[in-house]
Every structure is written in structure tokens, then in C-alpha cells.
Design an enzyme around this catalytic site. Structure first.
Site, mmCIF file in Angstrom:
data_model
loop_
_atom_site.group_PDB
_atom_site.id
_atom_site.type_symbol
_atom_site.label_atom_id
_atom_site.label_comp_id
_atom_site.label_asym_id
_atom_site.label_seq_id
_atom_site.Cartn_x
_atom_site.Cartn_y
_atom_site.Cartn_z
ATOM 1 N N ASP A 140 -7.150 67.307 53.951
ATOM 2 C CA ASP A 140 -8.578 67.598 53.976
ATOM 3 C C ASP A 140 -9.237 66.552 54.869
ATOM 4 O O ASP A 140 -8.551 65.710 55.452
ATOM 5 C CB ASP A 140 -9.186 67.672 52.569
ATOM 6 C CG ASP A 140 -9.253 66.326 51.857
ATOM 7 O OD1 ASP A 140 -8.983 65.286 52.486
ATOM 8 O OD2 ASP A 140 -9.583 66.312 50.662
ATOM 9 N N CYS A 143 -10.537 62.811 52.436
ATOM 10 C CA CYS A 143 -9.614 61.883 51.797
ATOM 11 C C CYS A 143 -9.301 60.687 52.686
ATOM 12 O O CYS A 143 -8.928 60.844 53.859
ATOM 13 C CB CYS A 143 -8.330 62.625 51.447
ATOM 14 S SG CYS A 143 -6.960 61.566 50.987
ATOM 15 N N CYS A 146 -5.757 60.719 53.992
ATOM 16 C CA CYS A 146 -5.592 61.699 55.080
ATOM 17 C C CYS A 146 -6.062 61.099 56.394
ATOM 18 O O CYS A 146 -5.438 61.294 57.441
ATOM 19 C CB CYS A 146 -6.375 62.979 54.783
ATOM 20 S SG CYS A 146 -5.773 63.907 53.349
ATOM 21 N N ARG A 170 -9.474 69.560 48.921
ATOM 22 C CA ARG A 170 -9.184 69.131 47.551
ATOM 23 C C ARG A 170 -10.409 69.147 46.646
ATOM 24 O O ARG A 170 -10.268 69.121 45.418
ATOM 25 C CB ARG A 170 -8.566 67.731 47.561
ATOM 26 C CG ARG A 170 -9.504 66.651 48.032
ATOM 27 C CD ARG A 170 -8.818 65.299 48.148
ATOM 28 N NE ARG A 170 -9.752 64.307 48.660
ATOM 29 C CZ ARG A 170 -10.572 63.582 47.890
ATOM 30 N NH1 ARG A 170 -10.550 63.746 46.580
ATOM 31 N NH2 ARG A 170 -11.400 62.716 48.429
#
Length: 261
Positions: A140, A143, A146, A170
Site C-alpha cells: 500500500d 505503510c 512499504c 490495508r
């Protein structure tokens, strides 16, 4: 009901991942490949699970990677049930020799079948010439882990690793995260839009026919409960955020074991 209990006990696959906000699965869930014919042990395990809950419907039952157990997948979560159907474990064992979560050929095939339903053209790909390894990353844009993984893209590519992103908002369907990811996937230059979003830049609103819901649904079926979620080509789940050197070593171990597909 049982999914909530399982998820609570199992937790995220790695502490280096951003936890998913629980949300209902979108309509149009992609089905996994049709299961193979079950033997008497698998049927006995299935009947035992029905005693717990008549609505308990595993997606897969097959031989575990260690004797005396069947491996069971339900709502993407991996369980182990003794061959006599008496005992159930809600924790995936760790294979010390392979230095990875214990997985069977059946589980890997199940994951590969699900991942194969996500067309390459729908992914956002950062790949070097003549890549040695390919990973599928459910991501995503909110995050922190990420974003940290995305900062490693150049190094991953230098190590011969191609990164194929698929969407897993998420925060749930209908969230700002979800609509922003649709906008990224609808951009004329998806790679630039994803990089900008992961750097914290405002996302320009866009709308189009897009694969975000489908990719999210497949992530749900794979049992993803945090991002990033990294899968090797053979179906092995490699964790949340993994530093490039460790990720390369893990992929080389899979290759050495004959697991690359």
C-alpha cells in the site's frame, strides 16, 4: 468467526510489516484452482473440522511438510491437523534447516495458482534487464515498511531482483488508502505515480477500470494481514520488509533447493 480467532493467534508473518485494518472482502472474489481429489486422511480431517463448525470450509487440505499432519488452508490461514483428526495447531512451524516457514509443495502450488490469477499487465513492475529473481509484493502507499522497501528498489534491481507490485490497501476498501491506490493504478505512468505516493506526495484523484479490488481479494485469500507481503516465484512467503541482502540470500536458497518456478 474462526478467521478472527486464527488471525488473533497467528498474528502478522513479520514484525517488519504494517498491520492490516480488518475489512470485508469486495465482491467478485477470485477463486483458487480447483482442489485435487482427496484421500481418506484428508476426508477424515475435513469431517473433524466440520465437528468444530459445520460452516468450516477449508480451501485446501493436503500433506504437511512433516509426518503425521495434514496442512489446511482456511481464509488464507495455514493450520495443521493430525492425520487422525484429533488435534489442531494454529501456528505455522519454522523449518530450521531451510531457515524459512515450513511449507509443503501443495501449499506452494495453492499460492502460485492464486498469484497466477493476477495478470502481469495489472502489476507495477520495477525490473532490471535479465532479472535472476522475481518477487510479487502486496503493497500500500501509507505503510512505512512499504515505503522503506521501495527505497531499496535500485539496490534490489542491482542484485537482479525484479519487483512486481500488486495493490493491498490495508486500511480497507472504501478508505482513502484504497481510493488513492486506485488513482495510482489509473495514472498514465503508474511507476512514477507509485513512487511519488510512497514519497508522501499528494495523490491526484483519478478513476478508471482498475485491478485494485481484485488484487486485494487475492491478498485476502492468501491470508495477508500486513504490508508489505513478499512472495517468491515458487509461492514461498518471505515476510514483511526484508533488507536487500537478506532477500537475495533467501531467493538464492529457494533456487538452490530447486524451488524457483
Amino acid at each position: 468467526m474462526y478467521r478472527i480467532a486464527i488471525a488473533a493467534l497467528l498474528g502478522a508473518i513479520s514484525l517488519s510489516a504494517c498491520a492490516q485494518q480488518k475489512a470485508p472482502t469486495a465482491a467478485g472474489t477470485t477463486a483458487a484452482a480447483a482442489p485435487a481429489a482427496e484421500g481418506p486422511v484428508e476426508q477424515r480431517v475435513r469431517e473433524a473440522l466440520k465437528q468444530l463448525d459445520p460452516n468450516f470450509k477449508p480451501d485446501y487440505i493436503g500433506a504437511a511438510p512433516f509426518p503425521g499432519f495434514r496442512e489446511v488452508i482456511v481464509s488464507g490461514q495455514v493450520l495443521y491437523v493430525t492425520d487422525d483428526g484429533r488435534y489442531l495447531m494454529q501456528s505455522q512451524p519454522y523449518d530450521i534447516e531451510k531457515r524459512a516457514m515450513a511449507t509443503s509443495p501443495g501449499l506452494l502450488a495453492h499460492r502460485r495458482a492464486l498469484l497466477a490469477t493476477l495478470p502481469h499487465s495489472d502489476r507495477i513492475v520495477f525490473a532490471p534487464p535479465n532479472a535472476k529473481h522475481t518477487i510479487t509484493v502486496f503493497t500500500d502507499i501509507e505503510c512505512g515498511y512499504c515505503r522503506k522497501l521501495h527505497q531499496d528498489i535500485a539496490e534490489l534491481n542491482r542484485n537482479g531482483i525484479a519487483v512486481e507490485y500488486v495493490a493491498f490497501p490495508r486500511m480497507g476498501l472504501g478508505s482513502k488508502d484504497h481510493t488513492d491506490m486506485i488513482s495510482v493504478w489509473c495514472a498514465s505512468d503508474r511507476k512514477a505515480a507509485l513512487t511519488a505516493a510512497k514519497s508522501g506526495q499528494p495523490v491526484t484523484a483519478r478513476s478508471c477500470t482498475n485491478p485494485v479490488n481484485m488484487q486485494y481479494n487475492v491478498g485476502q485469500q492468501l491470508g495477508i494481514n500486513g504490508t508489505p507481503a513478499i512472495f517468491a516465484a515458487d509461492g514461498s512467503q518471505l515476510g514483511g520488509y526484508v533488507p536487500p541482502s537478506q532477500l537475495k540470500a533467501a531467493l538464492e536458497r529457494i533456487d538452490g533447493a530447486g524451488g524457483s518456478r
